[in-house]
Design a protein around this motif. Structure first.
Motif, PDB file in Angstrom:
ATOM      1  N   GLN A   1       0.752  -1.298   0.101  1.00 48.91           N
ATOM      2  CA  GLN A   1       0.054   0.089  -0.035  1.00 48.91           C
ATOM      3  C   GLN A   1       0.897   1.328  -0.038  1.00 48.91           C
ATOM      4  N   ILE A   2       0.872   2.088  -1.104  1.00 47.72           N
ATOM      5  CA  ILE A   2       1.787   3.056  -1.198  1.00 47.72           C
ATOM      6  C   ILE A   2       1.192   4.209  -0.387  1.00 47.72           C
ATOM      7  N   VAL A   3       2.077   4.872   0.352  1.00 46.36           N
ATOM      8  CA  VAL A   3       1.464   6.019   0.967  1.00 46.36           C
ATOM      9  C   VAL A   3       2.324   7.239   0.602  1.00 46.36           C
ATOM     10  N   PHE A   4       1.586   8.166  -0.418  1.00 48.75           N
ATOM     11  CA  PHE A   4       2.674   8.687  -1.017  1.00 48.75           C
ATOM     12  C   PHE A   4       3.147  10.112  -0.298  1.00 48.75           C
ATOM     13  N   ASN A   5       2.131  10.553   0.842  1.00 47.32           N
ATOM     14  CA  ASN A   5       2.853  11.417   1.687  1.00 47.32           C
ATOM     15  C   ASN A   5       3.688  10.861   2.561  1.00 47.32           C
ATOM     16  N   ARG A   6       4.105   9.659   2.707  1.00 51.27           N
ATOM     17  CA  ARG A   6       5.285   9.267   3.476  1.00 51.27           C
ATOM     18  C   ARG A   6       6.291   8.827   2.772  1.00 51.27           C
ATOM     19  N   LEU A   7       6.472   9.127   1.355  1.00 52.68           N
ATOM     20  CA  LEU A   7       7.760   8.892   0.554  1.00 52.68           C
ATOM     21  C   LEU A   7       8.937   9.569   1.160  1.00 52.68           C
ATOM     22  N   ASP A   8       8.528  10.906   1.172  1.00 55.97           N
ATOM     23  CA  ASP A   8       9.836  11.755   2.014  1.00 55.97           C
ATOM     24  C   ASP A   8      10.380  11.144   3.231  1.00 55.97           C
ATOM     25  N   SER A   9       9.752  10.404   4.023  1.00 56.08           N
ATOM     26  CA  SER A   9      10.432  10.135   5.467  1.00 56.08           C
ATOM     27  C   SER A   9      10.349   8.599   5.556  1.00 56.08           C
ATOM     28  N   ARG A  10       9.863   7.726   4.638  1.00 55.22           N
ATOM     29  CA  ARG A  10      10.046   6.315   4.901  1.00 55.22           C
ATOM     30  C   ARG A  10      11.008   5.568   3.644  1.00 55.22           C
TER      31      ARG A  10
END
Length: 563
Positions: free
Chosen positions: A346-355
């Motif tokens: 499940q891709i969480v786009f708003n977490r790509l910068d932090s995870r």
């Protein structure tokens, strides 16, 4: 005689009528229909036949193609009498979000509204007679590019009702590339704005729609349920690790072997495997990239066809601006290593910068990485994977991407490489300071200039550049220590006439060194103390052919000296 090859054709009817090269994937229709899932979300990498498959499904079921069994004669699905009777018997709504690539939220929603307006215009025959009430006809006429979001959100739902009334049958809804506008929203910074509109549209279309017979959505990624699918408990998600439809997208080994024989290229099978094999869907290994195979059959030249089809901007941005650890992982991957990580599909786009795990998950879903080993039920129920670059085409794509990082940022980088090879220390200093000035911020935020950039990201990006640009002359290895106090790079020559090189990077510490010159002396001393030249000497390289360089960094200022 080999069939003609139509590059880029995504219209099933045109391919069949032109008798173009086509690998029979029509049994997808039977598998999907017999699964009886309300809404299927199917993710596959780009250029893996998703659009052609959706077009095939439309031509098979749509009442607009009633009596067009000629399109399927001779194909697998037509051997099934039950399915011959199904052909052309359902109203179908077919939409594609492939071209919704706007730079702001308002334009993205307007583009979606334009597609919905086109859908209503196509079905304007519904306005004739008394099928719709006068009020409904009035509402119908309000569907436009500038309609309110609340109206747009219900547009597909209402069209489903109208078509149900007209044909007396529930509708099949096909939505291709559902995640394209969402990826663009992340890249351009309006993710949160678009999520609400998308959630409302999908809920009305796929969840609270009593006129829906069945639906298929395709995309590259499985966007997290919390983001846009929170209301859809009737959603069957099929990712690259699922066994459903595992041989319906991409070409299997047998299909590729048959194609190579048809075009007189059977002797190239092993090279084709190295370049384009490597994808795994479910339990089906040895899946080939269809776009690259078709282009190779046509041009008979090995090239990065798939990698060049569309922008790799998102993954390039994530790696370039990512942490130092991410760049070190890329070093290992480019040199044939693997990455062990946990993957959440499940891709969480708003977490790509932090995870970082979200980035590797995105790269797996996109086809850039493949599963080499799967470890089930690791801690907290997560699944562990050993991931490697998918094949030679993908490796070359990343090498080209890394080359572009420096060529886009500063032409001085190539001058530095030439000066390094010549041993011109004066020019090395001049060019390297120019490279750092232009590039440190680029590696940190993608925006120049920035005084808050983390230079560590630049150093590791710089090493990736060395690995790529000197690959034909040197084997580049790096010895990473904890923190970033010291970091050495060894360049071992592939040719006898070239010198070996040891580069020691050191960040200026004002508490330990008075000047940048003191820092560079400390870096050179580190080379001697740690005996970095020992391995090179053991491999038969004479001491006089081992060059030693100290690199001292203070912000964007660099001093290089030779030991």
């Amino acid at each position: 005689m080999a069939r003609p090859i139509g590059i880029g054709k995504q219209d099933f009817e045109k391919i069949i009528l032109a008798k173009s090269f086509y690998v029979d994937k029509t049994m997808f229709i039977k598998e999907w229909w017999e699964n009886q899932d309300d809404v299927t979300l199917l993710t596959r990498p780009r250029r893996f036949g998703k659009t052609l498959t959706m077009n095939m499904v439309e031509k098979f079921f749509s009442v607009e193609y009633a009596g067009r069994g000629d399109l399927f004669e001779g194909l697998s699905i037509w051997q099934e009498e039950k399915y011959r009777k199904l052909q052309g018997t359902y109203p179908v709504i077919s939409l594609s979000f492939a071209n919704i690539k706007q730079r702001d939220c308002k334009s993205s929603i307007q583009r979606t509204c334009q597609l919905l307006t086109d859908l209503y215009r196509k079905n304007s025959f519904l306005l004739k007679g008394d099928l719709l009430s006068e009020k409904e006809k009035e509402e119908y006429s309000k569907i436009s590019m500038d309609m309110p979001e609340i109206v747009a959100g219900m547009a597909v739902h209402k069209m489903s009702e109208y078509l149900f009334r007209y044909y007396g049958k529930k509708v099949i809804i096909l939505l291709d590339e559902y995640d394209t506008p969402l990826q663009e929203a992340y890249v351009h910074g309006y993710w949160e704005e678009l999520v609400g509109f998308t959630r409302d549209l999908f809920s009305a279309t796929f969840k609270t729609n009593p006129y829906l017979e069945s639906a298929v959505m395709t995309g590259i990624t499985r966007v997290s349920k919390e983001s846009i699918f929170s209301d859809l408990n009737n959603l069957e998600v099929v990712t690259i690790t699922s066994e459903k439809y595992q041989d319906c997208f991409g070409f299997t080994q047998q299909e590729v072997s048959d194609a190579l024989k048809e075009y007189g290229l059977a002797d190239k099978e092993e090279e084709v495997r190295a370049w384009y094999d490597g994808f795994t869907f479910g339990n089906q290994t040895d899946i080939y990239n269809p776009w690259s195979i078709i282009n190779y059959l046509d041009k008979r030249i090995f090239n990065t066809y798939w990698a060049n089809t569309s922008s790799n901007g998102l993954v390039g941005k994530l790696i370039r601006e990512g942490s130092t650890n991410m760049k070190m992982v890329m070093e290992d991957l480019l040199k044939g290593g693997s990455l062990h990580t946990y993957v959440d599909e499940q891709i969480v786009f708003n977490r790509l910068d932090s995870r970082e795990s979200a980035v590797w998950s995105l790269m797996l879903a996109s086809g850039y990485l493949k599963m080499e080993r799967f470890i089930q039920n690791e801690k907290r129920g997560k699944h562990g994977y050993d991931l490697v670059l998918t094949n030679q085409e993908v490796r070359i794509m990343f090498e080209q991407m890394i080359e572009e990082w420096f060529s886009e940022a500063t032409p001085a980088y190539n001058d530095f490489i030439r000066a390094l090879l010549k041993g011109d220390i004066k020019s090395m200093n001049g060019y390297m300071n120019k490279v750092a000035l232009d590039t440190i911020s680029y590696f940190d935020t993608g925006k120049k200039p920035s005084e808050t950039a983390e230079p560590e990201k630049f150093y590791h990006g710089f090493v990736l550049g060395l690995i790529v640009d000197l690959a034909d002359r040197y084997t580049v290895t790096s010895n990473r220590e904890s923190g970033f106090g010291r970091y050495d790079v060894v360049l071992e020559p592939c040719r006898r006439e070239d010198d070996a090189m040891i580069l020691e990077f050191k960040v200026h510490d004002p508490e330990e060194e008075g000047t940048l010159a003191d820092t560079v002396k400390s870096a050179l001393a580190q080379i001697e103390e740690m005996q970095y030249a020992a391995d090179l000497k053991a491999r038969g390289i004479a001491p006089e052919r081992i060059r030693k360089y100290g690199f001292a960094f203070e912000g964007k200022k660099i001093l290089i000296e030779k030991g």
